[in-house]
Design an enzyme around this catalytic site. Structure first.
Site, PDB file in Angstrom:
ATOM      1  CE  LYS A  17      52.493  70.291  40.496  1.00 54.31           C
ATOM      2  NZ  LYS A  17      51.565  69.426  41.094  1.00 54.31           N
ATOM      3  CB  THR A  18      56.854  69.726  36.848  1.00 53.73           C
ATOM      4  OG1 THR A  18      55.467  69.603  37.130  1.00 53.73           O
ATOM      5  CG2 THR A  18      57.366  68.390  36.364  1.00 53.73           C
ATOM      6  CG  ASP A  25      53.823  66.337  42.206  1.00 49.54           C
ATOM      7  OD1 ASP A  25      53.503  67.369  42.812  1.00 49.54           O
ATOM      8  OD2 ASP A  25      53.884  66.257  40.975  1.00 49.54           O
ATOM      9  CD  GLU A  26      49.056  66.748  41.626  1.00 52.28           C
ATOM     10  OE1 GLU A  26      48.317  67.474  42.321  1.00 52.28           O
ATOM     11  OE2 GLU A  26      49.135  66.832  40.395  1.00 52.28           O
ATOM     12  CD  GLN A  47      46.039  72.913  40.549  1.00 54.41           C
ATOM     13  OE1 GLN A  47      45.581  72.269  39.624  1.00 54.41           O
ATOM     14  NE2 GLN A  47      47.250  73.398  40.535  1.00 54.41           N
ATOM     15  NE  ARG A  93      44.351  73.504  34.989  1.00 50.91           N
ATOM     16  CZ  ARG A  93      45.432  73.370  35.727  1.00 50.91           C
ATOM     17  NH1 ARG A  93      46.428  72.646  35.316  1.00 50.91           N
ATOM     18  NH2 ARG A  93      45.530  73.976  36.899  1.00 50.91           N
TER      19      ARG A  93
END
Length: 731
Positions: A28-29, A222-223, A253, A603
């Site tokens: 996504k980044t 974002d987020e 998340q 992760r």
DNA sequence: GAAAGGAGATTTTTT
DNA sequence: ATCTCCTTTC
């Protein structure tokens, strides 16, 4: 980087509301940065009209660096988020603060306001409770702070809070809340919640809102799953005119609901922008199939999630290794051993745990195996006492009304200004409505003070004036700070107060602070001070994590959200720790714990280890936690298990041995039964012998007197132990 | 005013 | 067990 079709679609969608539903590791980044690049390069949109907000400085900085690179701007030249060639890319809070810096005066604040962190808030509340003569035992300041913060995050003013008062406790909260807001204003200070609320208030003014709507015609968040209701409202207001809002959403998340992150904001988004283009990024580029599939199976057990599957084209990879250790020490030891065995660069390893308290054990074994490591989080750099002291000095020089900072340092280093004198000052301050500084200026007038106290206070005032003067005359903030540290004898004070090891650590931190200040070299001293104070309040420790050196990283799962590593260990995966004991029995909280497990698992890029211990030393006693329910949710095809019995049977705590040799209580007696007996031959030891110890590794005997030996270890100082029964061996 | 002793807590913490 | 904060004691 090549973008997949879905990602490209997101990049191309610019003049339209956009919802990107992203999953862990789905790039996504990369998508967001490409989108910004597309806006600027291909659509001629001015960077000045783009607003990009996220939650961490780290994420913002990374994104900024990537965009700078794509736009051929030398990222080493970027000094602040205000660079005109780049969009505003920062955290929510940094953006709100920039709004406040412009307009806060309409709310009767001054532009040089300072930001109180949670500790500052709590101490202000304590002070209020004391003034109102409430018992702290009955009304714990932290609890009250939480209540107030909850009210603030629901956008309730003290008066509006009234309608929710249904207990005598809340009555107190309401009264404290009233006073608290008043005091904050007196101190020209804002707490973290105020930053949002005041921004919200300011944007209620149509003409100001219009200014921002015209300035930021393209907005990205974002987020988004971690936004709270106030953040949602502000974003909604800003975007309402041009409706070019893009948000990234990853409900799996969401691990910050306890900070009022409200997942229902996604429903709000869909209601506000029914026409929005929805793009799902489900392909994972990070992890192996085993890891992704296992994580999917775990998260599936949450009822409260969109049923979607993350998939990957990456290779199968290795199975997840489940480790069951006999106790927490063996768990830690095993982790250290695997890191060594694997032989990967240390920096490819990440060790995760649910609670900070788990780190120490692991650290000890990493030290023992000579593995370099770094703990991220825990006590933050800017929370360290010496840094807070120095910041408090800088803060009162910047904003003389800041009473919390004033109180912090008025007697640091010791100036013989005690609690009694401060009480008198407080009384005087309240009665005459003056700031501390105003009182200090005319200290002779304060009748209730003893002569000696007056002299101390007058001296402090002189010191303050001198510092203030130097602030005007010295060319840079760094030079001023160095002058100040010397002027207040701060290092001498530390040397006097602390042991050598502690002193060294603190000096290192101070040097680091000076280092940070030198980044402001190019600004004049006083504006630099202002900018530094604004920025520092919003900085966190994570911002310091560099990947230059080769070390293992340790952190809580919460902190790890933005990271990925080849090898990941999740330690202490037991019912009671993950899921945490306090969440068992509450469906929603349990689901959040499961999301934590999911975050932790995803992760890992190549290899995942999940460990647990049958027995663990916690809160001074041995606890047995059952295997985490989340482990059972992983299908067996993805796992292999290592189960082993105690390899180091004499692993017991140093203090246990120490207690044993002095005064065994009934409690320690029980532990004795469980311990294998050690009976060293005293005669075989002599001074300067090198010893190995399971916990502290290499020791040297510096003094020996019968059974009692004094033993030195370079980092731990001197320890005394009974050498006959201590778990030591000669090397 | 400072050291010593005691009580209480010990989930996470982007800001 | 250990850390922090508060109260008591010198």
């Amino acid at each position: 980087m090549n973008l997949n079709e879905r990602q490209q679609e997101a990049v191309k969608c610019i003049e339209w509301p956009l919802l990107i539903i992203a999953w862990a590791g789905s790039g996504k980044t990369a998508t967001l940065t490409a989108r910004v690049e597309n806006m600027i390069k291909n659509h001629g949109i001015s960077p000045q009209n783009i607003l990009c907000v996220t939650f961490t400085n780290k994420a913002a900085r990374e994104m900024k660096e990537r965009i700078a690179k794509n736009l051929w701007i030398d990222s080493t030249q970027i000094r602040s988020f205000k660079d005109y060639r780049l969009p505003f890319m920062g955290t929510f809070h940094s953006f709100w603060v920039s709004v406040l810096k412009e307009y806060i005066e309409i709310l009767d604040y001054k532009k040089d306001f300072i930001i109180y962190d949670t500790a500052d808030s709590v101490s202000l509340i304590k002070q209020i409770l004391r003034e109102m003569k409430f018992e702290e035992k009955e009304f714990p300041p932290r609890k009250i702070q939480t209540y107030i913060s909850t009210a603030k995050n629901s956008l309730l003013t003290p008066s509006q809070y009234e309608q929710y008062v249904d207990s005598s406790f809340k009555e107190v909260v309401r009264d404290v809340y009233h006073k608290y807001q008043k005091k904050l204003q007196e101190n020209n200070a804002l707490d973290f919640d105020d930053i949002l609320i005041k921004t919200h208030n300011i944007l209620q003014k149509p003409e100001i809102l219009a200014t921002y709507q015209e300035r930021y015609t393209y907005i990205m968040v974002d987020e988004y799953q971690d936004t709270n209701i106030t953040q949602y409202e502000i974003i909604k207001m800003l975007a309402s005119k041009y409706r070019n809002l893009a948000v990234v959403w990853d409900d799996w998340q969401s691990i910050y609901s306890w900070r009022w992150a409200d997942m229902r904001n996604i429903l709000n988004f869909k209601k506000d922008y029914p026409e929005a283009l929805v793009i799902k990024l489900e392909q994972n580029y990070r992890s192996t199939k085993h890891i992704i599939n296992a994580a999917n199976e775990v998260i599936k057990n949450n009822k409260n999630a969109l049923s979607k599957t993350l998939w990957t084209e990456n290779c199968e990879g290795e199975c997840i290794t489940l480790i069951e250790a006999p106790d927490d020490r063996n768990e830690a030891k095993k982790i250290a051993e695997i890191i060594v065995e694997q032989g990967r660069p240390y920096s490819k390893n990440l060790v995760l745990y649910r609670t900070n308290g788990q780190s120490r054990q692991i650290e000890e074994y990493l030290i023992g195996a000579w593995i370099p490591y770094k703990v991220v989080g825990g006590l933050k750099f800017y929370d360290r006492m010496e840094i807070k002291d120095l910041l408090a000095y800088l803060k009162i020089l910047y904003n003389s009304q800041d009473s919390i900072s004033m109180k912090r340092i008025i007697n640091v280093p010791v100036r013989k200004i005690g609690a009694r004198s401060l009480e008198v000052l407080d009384e005087y301050k309240n009665n005459y409505d003056l700031s501390y500084l105003q009182i200090l200026e005319n200290i002779e007038d304060v009748e209730d003070l003893k002569w000696a106290a007056k002299i101390s206070l007058a001296n402090f005032y002189t010191l303050y004036r001198e510092l203030r003067k130097k602030l005007n005359s010295l060319p840079s903030l760094r030079e001023f700070a160095e002058y100040m540290i010397q002027k207040i004898w701060y290092k001498d004070y530390l040397k006097w107060e602390y042991s050598e090891a502690e002193y060294d650590a603190k000096i290192e931190n101070i040097d680091e602070l000076i280092n940070v200040l030198s980044a402001y070299e190019w600004i004049e001293t006083i504006p630099a001070l202002g900018q530094f104070i604004d920025e520092v309040s919003l900085l966190t420790d994570m911002d310091q994590l560099s990947e230059e050196n080769d070390f293992v990283t340790l952190m809580t799962i919460h902190t790890s959200k933005w990271l990925e590593r080849e090898n990941v260990f999740i330690a202490g995966v037991e019912d009671g720790i993950l899921p945490h004991i306090r969440t068992i029995g509450n469906q929603e909280e349990l689901e959040e714990e499961r999301r934590l497990m999911y975050v932790a698992m995803t992760r890992a890029k190549e290899k995942l280890y999940i460990s647990r211990a049958k027995e663990r030393f916690q809160f001074g006693e041995y606890m047995r936690n059952p295997k985490s329910r989340f482990i059972d949710e992983i299908p067996l095809v993805h796992t292999q298990e290592i189960w082993f019995t105690s390899e180091v049977s004499f692993f017991w705590d140093l203090n246990f041995w120490w207690n044993l040799s002095s005064s065994p209580s009934s409690e320690t007696f029980q532990k004795v039964i469980k311990t294998p007996k050690i009976d060293n031959d005293i005669a075989s030891f002599s001074i300067w012998d090198r010893l190995s110890h399971p916990k502290f590794w290499i020791w040297i005997i510096t003094d020996l007197n019968g059974e009692l030996a004094e033993i030195a270890f370079n980092n731990w100082g001197l320890k005394k132990m009974n050498i006959r029964i201590a778990p030591v061996k000669k090397v």
